[in-house]
Design an enzyme around this catalytic site. Structure first.
Site, PDB file in Angstrom:
ATOM      1  N   ASP A   1      12.569  -2.412   1.484  1.00 24.17           N
ATOM      2  CA  ASP A   1      11.452  -1.735   2.141  1.00 24.17           C
ATOM      3  C   ASP A   1      11.160  -2.400   3.478  1.00 24.17           C
ATOM      4  OD1 ASP A   1       8.768   0.056   1.614  1.00 24.17           O
ATOM      5  OD2 ASP A   1       8.308  -1.801   2.705  1.00 24.17           O
TER       6      ASP A   1
ATOM      7  N   TYR B   1       7.404  -3.568  11.590  1.00 25.09           N
ATOM      8  CA  TYR B   1       7.805  -4.912  11.175  1.00 25.09           C
ATOM      9  C   TYR B   1       8.761  -5.548  12.178  1.00 25.09           C
ATOM     10  CZ  TYR B   1       6.150  -3.407   6.510  1.00 25.09           C
ATOM     11  OH  TYR B   1       5.429  -2.928   5.459  1.00 25.09           O
TER      12      TYR B   1
ATOM     13  N   HIS C   1       2.916   5.545   7.874  1.00 26.88           N
ATOM     14  CA  HIS C   1       2.434   4.201   7.556  1.00 26.88           C
ATOM     15  C   HIS C   1       0.932   4.137   7.268  1.00 26.88           C
ATOM     16  CE1 HIS C   1       3.886  -0.185   8.235  1.00 26.88           C
ATOM     17  NE2 HIS C   1       2.962  -0.144   7.307  1.00 26.88           N
TER      18      HIS C   1
ATOM     19  N   LYS D   1       9.245   3.230   7.630  1.00 26.27           N
ATOM     20  CA  LYS D   1       7.964   3.915   7.840  1.00 26.27           C
ATOM     21  C   LYS D   1       7.745   4.235   9.309  1.00 26.27           C
ATOM     22  CE  LYS D   1       6.200   0.765   4.313  1.00 26.27           C
ATOM     23  NZ  LYS D   1       7.204  -0.297   4.556  1.00 26.27           N
TER      24      LYS D   1
END
Length: 282
Positions: free
Chosen positions: A46, A51, A112, A76
């Site tokens: 994931d 990120y 998200h 996401k």
């Protein structure tokens, strides 16, 4: 042998119930961390655009040599900064994620955050319908959505989110939202399943159960999630802990132990670690 059970999503796609999360893992470290996880037996990874580690994640997937069909990759859409997202912007963001991952499709693509103050997540979801229909995402879903946000999607789209990934742990158990998911055919996925810091894992209710089973506190909390039918994505960059978090299928919690962990969240509806989805915007 990989003992991780699979959960069938509402479109028939199978998703491993336990995966590996890479939130807060720098891109330079993601390749090694994800590679270690894949070697240990994880088959679900994931990540997310925000990120900043989709490239490192993709390198690890490529280097693993594992058949693509054996892997489940989630990313996401970061629906920020402060703007209204149109169809073209969503498609560009999705293409960018695929390029960074080095993949021609992902297994799950999530919005998200709902950011209800912008009133644009339904429009974003309409583009997610296109992405799902194209096959470039085997399933689509949401993250951090509240019941009222799910109601908005249900009122304006026939496509039910496959997953809602939310903050969930014994101190913030989200029982009402989990029940809503079950009623709607949505799988619940937990981020920060172990909480953050040492608070949760140091509580006597957790450590006493861990001692009784000869297991770590983290393993007990992960087992609690699994027995509730939740998908979990614990994160670590420590190889021993990565392996330990996967080793949660050789024991079970009895009804009294589950009840003791359930009780930790009694009256704790506000015990969030992360932002409130009703207010969060960037």
């Amino acid at each position: 042998m990989n003992q991780v059970p699979a959960i069938r999503l509402n479109n028939g796609t199978l998703m491993p119930q336990l995966g590996f999360g890479v939130w807060q893992v720098p891109d330079a470290e993601a390749e090694h961390a994800v590679g270690t996880a894949l070697e240990a037996g994880y088959r679900s990874i994931d990540t997310a655009a925000i990120y900043g580690n989709e490239k490192g994640t993709g390198k690890a997937v490529a280097a693993s040599g594992l058949p693509r069909g054996e892997l489940f990759v989630t990313t996401k859409l970061w629906n920020g900064p402060k703007q209204t997202w149109g169809r073209d912007a969503v498609l560009r963001a999705f293409d960018d994620s695929l390029t960074k991952l080095g993949l021609d499709h992902v297994d799950l693509y999530l919005i998200h955050w709902p950011r209800p103050m912008r009133d644009d997540f339904v429009a974003i979801w309409k583009t997610f319908e296109e992405i799902a229909a194209s096959g470039r995402a085997k399933a689509v879903g949401v993250s951090n959505f509240r019941t009222e946000d799910l109601d908005r999607i249900a009122a304006e789209s026939a496509l039910v989110p496959a997953v809602n990934q939310v903050e969930l742990h014994p101190l913030h158990p989200q029982a009402a939202l989990r029940a809503e998911h079950t009623a709607r055919g949505i799988v619940t996925e937990a981020w920060s399943p172990l909480g953050q810091g040492k608070e949760l894992l140091s509580l006597p209710a957790v450590t006493e159960i861990a001692a009784a089973h000869g297991r770590s506190a983290a393993q007990v909390v992960l087992r609690w999630h699994l027995q509730h039918g939740t998908v979990v994505i614990p994160k670590s960059v420590t190889p021993a802990r990565i392996r330990e978090n996967l080793d949660v299928f050789g024991f079970g919690l009895d009804a009294a132990e589950m009840a003791a962990l359930d009780a930790l969240g009694a009256g704790a509806a506000g015990r969030r670690i992360g932002p409130d989805p009703a207010e969060f915007d960037v």
